[in-house]
Structures are given as structure tokens and as C-alpha cells.
Design a protein around this motif. Structure first.
Motif, PDB file in Angstrom:
ATOM      1  N   ASN A  44      45.724 -24.638  18.024  1.00 45.13           N
ATOM      2  CA  ASN A  44      45.802 -24.340  16.763  1.00 45.13           C
ATOM      3  C   ASN A  44      44.524 -24.662  16.023  1.00 45.13           C
ATOM      4  O   ASN A  44      44.574 -25.625  15.079  1.00 45.13           O
ATOM      5  N   LEU A  45      43.515 -24.127  16.508  1.00 46.74           N
ATOM      6  CA  LEU A  45      42.154 -24.444  15.910  1.00 46.74           C
ATOM      7  C   LEU A  45      42.087 -24.298  14.613  1.00 46.74           C
ATOM      8  O   LEU A  45      42.729 -22.874  13.894  1.00 46.74           O
ATOM      9  N   MET A  78      30.611 -23.081  26.737  1.00 45.28           N
ATOM     10  CA  MET A  78      30.697 -21.965  26.010  1.00 45.28           C
ATOM     11  C   MET A  78      30.813 -22.501  24.414  1.00 45.28           C
ATOM     12  O   MET A  78      31.551 -23.198  24.239  1.00 45.28           O
ATOM     13  N   PHE A  80      31.451 -21.413  20.426  1.00 54.95           N
ATOM     14  CA  PHE A  80      32.292 -20.839  19.450  1.00 54.95           C
ATOM     15  C   PHE A  80      31.933 -20.951  17.972  1.00 54.95           C
ATOM     16  O   PHE A  80      31.804 -22.358  17.795  1.00 54.95           O
ATOM     17  N   TYR A 125      34.206  -9.630  19.870  1.00 57.90           N
ATOM     18  CA  TYR A 125      35.777  -8.984  20.146  1.00 57.90           C
ATOM     19  C   TYR A 125      36.550  -8.301  19.209  1.00 57.90           C
ATOM     20  O   TYR A 125      35.949  -8.484  18.049  1.00 57.90           O
ATOM     21  N   PRO A 128      43.253  -8.388  20.238  1.00 57.53           N
ATOM     22  CA  PRO A 128      43.804  -9.431  19.634  1.00 57.53           C
ATOM     23  C   PRO A 128      43.049 -10.776  19.441  1.00 57.53           C
ATOM     24  O   PRO A 128      43.462 -11.722  19.091  1.00 57.53           O
ATOM     25  N   ALA A 129      41.726 -10.789  20.061  1.00 58.26           N
ATOM     26  CA  ALA A 129      40.946 -11.856  19.689  1.00 58.26           C
ATOM     27  C   ALA A 129      40.318 -11.759  18.199  1.00 58.26           C
ATOM     28  O   ALA A 129      40.485 -10.685  17.626  1.00 58.26           O
ATOM     29  N   ASP A 130      40.122 -12.836  17.846  1.00 56.62           N
ATOM     30  CA  ASP A 130      39.743 -12.977  16.467  1.00 56.62           C
ATOM     31  C   ASP A 130      38.197 -12.311  16.367  1.00 56.62           C
ATOM     32  O   ASP A 130      37.249 -12.837  17.026  1.00 56.62           O
ATOM     33  N   GLN A 135      30.593 -15.860  20.148  1.00 53.85           N
ATOM     34  CA  GLN A 135      30.706 -16.670  21.399  1.00 53.85           C
ATOM     35  C   GLN A 135      29.162 -16.472  21.989  1.00 53.85           C
ATOM     36  O   GLN A 135      28.767 -15.565  21.862  1.00 53.85           O
TER      37      GLN A 135
ATOM     38  N   VAL B  75      39.518  -5.763  27.093  1.00 52.80           N
ATOM     39  CA  VAL B  75      40.520  -6.953  27.535  1.00 52.80           C
ATOM     40  C   VAL B  75      40.097  -7.971  28.459  1.00 52.80           C
ATOM     41  O   VAL B  75      40.286  -9.216  28.364  1.00 52.80           O
ATOM     42  N   LEU B  77      37.552  -8.560  29.619  1.00 54.10           N
ATOM     43  CA  LEU B  77      36.341  -9.666  29.318  1.00 54.10           C
ATOM     44  C   LEU B  77      36.964 -10.626  28.522  1.00 54.10           C
ATOM     45  O   LEU B  77      36.610 -11.811  28.562  1.00 54.10           O
ATOM     46  N   TYR B  78      37.577 -10.434  27.338  1.00 52.66           N
ATOM     47  CA  TYR B  78      38.160 -11.487  26.417  1.00 52.66           C
ATOM     48  C   TYR B  78      39.049 -12.614  27.266  1.00 52.66           C
ATOM     49  O   TYR B  78      38.734 -13.698  27.156  1.00 52.66           O
ATOM     50  N   MET B  81      36.567 -14.579  29.691  1.00 52.72           N
ATOM     51  CA  MET B  81      35.540 -15.538  28.825  1.00 52.72           C
ATOM     52  C   MET B  81      36.267 -16.382  28.180  1.00 52.72           C
ATOM     53  O   MET B  81      35.669 -17.502  27.628  1.00 52.72           O
ATOM     54  N   GLY B  82      37.506 -15.985  27.801  1.00 48.57           N
ATOM     55  CA  GLY B  82      38.220 -17.030  26.986  1.00 48.57           C
ATOM     56  C   GLY B  82      38.038 -16.540  25.285  1.00 48.57           C
ATOM     57  O   GLY B  82      37.179 -15.929  25.121  1.00 48.57           O
ATOM     58  N   PHE B  83      39.261 -16.647  24.640  1.00 48.68           N
ATOM     59  CA  PHE B  83      39.075 -15.905  23.239  1.00 48.68           C
ATOM     60  C   PHE B  83      40.012 -16.751  22.248  1.00 48.68           C
ATOM     61  O   PHE B  83      40.855 -17.379  22.650  1.00 48.68           O
ATOM     62  N   VAL B  84      39.714 -16.441  21.158  1.00 49.37           N
ATOM     63  CA  VAL B  84      40.731 -17.336  19.992  1.00 49.37           C
ATOM     64  C   VAL B  84      41.385 -16.210  19.613  1.00 49.37           C
ATOM     65  O   VAL B  84      40.997 -15.116  18.823  1.00 49.37           O
ATOM     66  N   HIS B  85      42.696 -16.427  19.498  1.00 49.31           N
ATOM     67  CA  HIS B  85      43.715 -15.299  18.799  1.00 49.31           C
ATOM     68  C   HIS B  85      43.570 -15.117  17.430  1.00 49.31           C
ATOM     69  O   HIS B  85      43.491 -16.094  16.787  1.00 49.31           O
ATOM     70  N   GLY B  89      44.846 -18.905  15.869  1.00 52.09           N
ATOM     71  CA  GLY B  89      43.793 -19.787  16.135  1.00 52.09           C
ATOM     72  C   GLY B  89      44.111 -20.320  17.627  1.00 52.09           C
ATOM     73  O   GLY B  89      43.511 -21.326  18.127  1.00 52.09           O
ATOM     74  N   ARG B  90      45.003 -19.645  18.375  1.00 47.72           N
ATOM     75  CA  ARG B  90      45.103 -20.171  19.859  1.00 47.72           C
ATOM     76  C   ARG B  90      44.166 -19.875  20.710  1.00 47.72           C
ATOM     77  O   ARG B  90      43.791 -18.642  20.619  1.00 47.72           O
ATOM     78  N   PHE B  91      43.705 -20.929  21.575  1.00 48.50           N
ATOM     79  CA  PHE B  91      42.669 -20.207  22.472  1.00 48.50           C
ATOM     80  C   PHE B  91      43.388 -19.898  23.802  1.00 48.50           C
ATOM     81  O   PHE B  91      44.266 -20.626  24.120  1.00 48.50           O
ATOM     82  N   ARG B  93      42.384 -18.626  28.006  1.00 48.35           N
ATOM     83  CA  ARG B  93      41.520 -17.929  29.047  1.00 48.35           C
ATOM     84  C   ARG B  93      42.258 -18.031  30.329  1.00 48.35           C
ATOM     85  O   ARG B  93      42.783 -19.101  30.697  1.00 48.35           O
ATOM     86  N   GLU B  95      40.983 -16.932  34.118  1.00 50.04           N
ATOM     87  CA  GLU B  95      39.841 -16.399  34.807  1.00 50.04           C
ATOM     88  C   GLU B  95      40.150 -15.747  36.209  1.00 50.04           C
ATOM     89  O   GLU B  95      39.830 -16.228  37.236  1.00 50.04           O
ATOM     90  N   GLN B  98      36.847 -14.697  38.296  1.00 47.96           N
ATOM     91  CA  GLN B  98      36.270 -15.875  38.768  1.00 47.96           C
ATOM     92  C   GLN B  98      37.152 -16.351  40.132  1.00 47.96           C
ATOM     93  O   GLN B  98      36.399 -16.857  41.211  1.00 47.96           O
TER      94      GLN B  98
END
Lengths: 154, 125
Positions: A44-45, A78, A80, A125, A128-130, A135, B75, B77-78, B81-85, B89-91, B93, B95, B98
Motif C-alpha cells: 500500500n504505497l 529499480m 520508481f 505503463y 492495470p499498472a499506474d 521506472q 503485460v 513486461l509489467y 519488471m514489477g509495477f504498481v497497481h 498502490g500495491r506492488f 512482480r 519474474e 528470469q
């Protein structure tokens, strides 16, 4: 500070990244304080958590011919940031991290050094990504003759 | 240079391409298996990500032969690499690419060696 464990090695790298002062007198700590988390940020950033970084050691190996006393891994950092207009500032964090890494040799306990550090901006992005989050990815080749460490997590 | 060496030199690039193609197929197969599992719980896995995996033809870059395994599905890629919803605000990832690469390294080396040897034998006898 040492290379006696995975945790100690992470601490060594994080300290280098946060405290390195670039030629303009800037440090990463000035921008992200202590928000350089291992593997993932907290849940919950909040808006106040940005900018931040995530650090990970990936694909650890003991190269052939090293007598199993040398460890190599890919170091990934990484960064952000948000909103969209912050991209230049986030790229600057990547540049600072690269500078901190490529100028680093640590022999206080074991030996650690970095090669081939590069920074790369990722595309913006979509859901569903913000889409407001920017990044920047830094990767580098880490080599280590650890004091006792025999493995690395993740 | 000897005629034998000239024959080897002419056969080598084709054999390298055969090796790269074989190694890339090993990796593509492995990464597809990972992607079929989906992300997080796997409840929403549709197979679309696995189907999006593509393997290029071998190509030269900077004087070296290369092959590329990838996806045009953003998607993937998201998640890699990881992404914030957005909103929560949830992260997140996962891989898959990898881990598949780490796991399939030895099998890729074997596939390359076998395909290279077969191509060289076919060419040189």
C-alpha cells in the motif's frame, strides 16, 4: 560492514548507493532517504513514499575455475517515481546509482567490485499498472570474494 | 589456409545459427510453461501471455550471432519488471522470464551443442 552473509552484502551495497556523493555534491539519500528496499517496497504505497528504489541480487553463480570462492550475481536497482513529469529526476537517480557502483571497490571484509553498470528508462505503463509511475532500471555485474558467504538469496 | 579450414570456416556460421535456434526453442518452451501458470494465484491465467512468446531468426549484432526470445504483450513486461497497481498502490512482480532463463541454461547449452554438431557434420561429413 562485511560480506559474511547475504544480508551483510545487501547492507554494504545499500550503504554505498545511499552515501556516494556525485561530482555535483548530490547523494541518493538526499532524494530517497532510506527508501531503498530489498526485493519489494512495503504494501500500500503512499504518495509520500515516492521516489523510492528496490534492490535485488539475481542469478547468483560460482563461476567455473574460481574454486568456489568467488560469487557473481546481477545487481538490479529499480527506481520508481511519480508523477509523469518526474521522469528526468528519476533518470538522475539511475545515473547517480551507476556512478556509485562503477567507482566502487570494497575490500574491508572480503572483496566486492562492480562492472558493466548501466541505466535504462522503462516505458510508461498502462492499466492495470499506474501510468503515473516512472521506472528506471539499473543493472550491474557484481563480483565478490566473500569472507564466508556461500550463497545469495533471490 | 588449408582447404579443410576454409570448409570449416564456411560451415561455422550456419551451425551457430542452428545452435542458437535450438537453444532459443528450449528457452521459449520453458518460459511458456512458466507463463501458463499465470501470475499470483493463477486464477486469471488465460494462456494469452504464453501464446505471445515469439522467437526471432538468428541475426548478427556487433559482429556476433544472436537470437531473441520475447513477447509483444506489454503485460508480460509489467510483471517481469514489477509495477504498481493503479488505485491500490500495491506492488507486484513475478519474474517468469528470469527464472525460466536461470533454470534452462544447461539445457540450452546442450541443445546448442547438439544442433551445432549436427549442422557441422551435415556440412562437413
Amino acid at each position: 560492514m562485511s560480506t559474511v552473509s547475504t544480508d551483510a552484502l545487501y547492507q554494504l551495497i545499500v550503504t554505498r548507493l545511499l552515501t556516494y556523493t556525485d561530482p555535483d555534491g548530490h547523494t541518493l539519500a538526499q532524494n530517497i532517504a532510506g527508501r531503498l528496499w530489498r526485493l519489494a517496497p512495503p504494501d500500500n504505497l503512499k504518495a509520500t513514499d515516492y521516489p523510492f528504489g528496490i534492490i535485488a541480487l539475481k542469478s547468483p553463480q560460482m563461476p567455473d575455475g574460481s574454486g568456489q570462492i568467488k560469487i557473481t550475481a546481477t545487481l538490479e536497482v529499480m527506481f520508481f517515481g511519480r508523477p509523469v513529469g518526474s521522469h528526468t529526476a528519476i533518470e538522475a537517480l539511475g545515473d547517480r546509482a551507476v556512478a556509485a557502483l562503477i567507482t566502487w571497490r570494497d575490500a574491508t571484509s572480503g572483496l566486492v567490485w562492480i562492472q558493466d553498470a548501466v541505466t535504462q528508462s522503462l516505458p510508461t505503463y498502462a492499466a492495470p499498472a499506474d501510468p503515473d509511475v516512472q521506472q528506471v532500471r539499473v543493472t550491474a555485474a557484481l563480483s565478490c570474494y566473500p569472507t564466508l558467504l556461500t550463497r545469495l538469496s533471490s | 589456409m588449408s582447404a579443410e579450414f576454409e570448409r570449416f570456416k564456411a560451415a561455422h556460421p550456419k551451425a551457430v545459427q542452428a545452435g542458437l535456434g535450438a537453444a532459443a526453442q528450449v528457452y521459449a518452451k520453458e518460459v511458456k510453461e512458466y507463463l501458463k501458470r499465470g501470475y499470483s494465484t493463477g486464477d486469471y491465467a488465460t494462456g494469452k501471455a504464453a501464446e505471445s512468446v515469439v522467437v526471432s531468426e538468428p541475426f548478427q549484432e556487433g559482429g556476433e550471432w544472436c537470437v531473441r526470445v520475447g513477447s509483444n504483450d506489454r503485460v508480460t513486461l509489467y510483471w517481469e519488471m514489477g509495477f504498481v497497481h493503479v488505485g491500490s498502490g500495491r506492488f507486484d512482480r513475478v519474474e517468469h522470464w528470469q527464472f525460466a532463463l536461470d533454470e534452462s541454461g544447461p539445457a540450452m547449452q546442450t541443445a546448442f551443442a547438439n544442433a551445432y554438431d549436427a549442422a557441422m557434420q551435415a556440412e562437413l561429413g
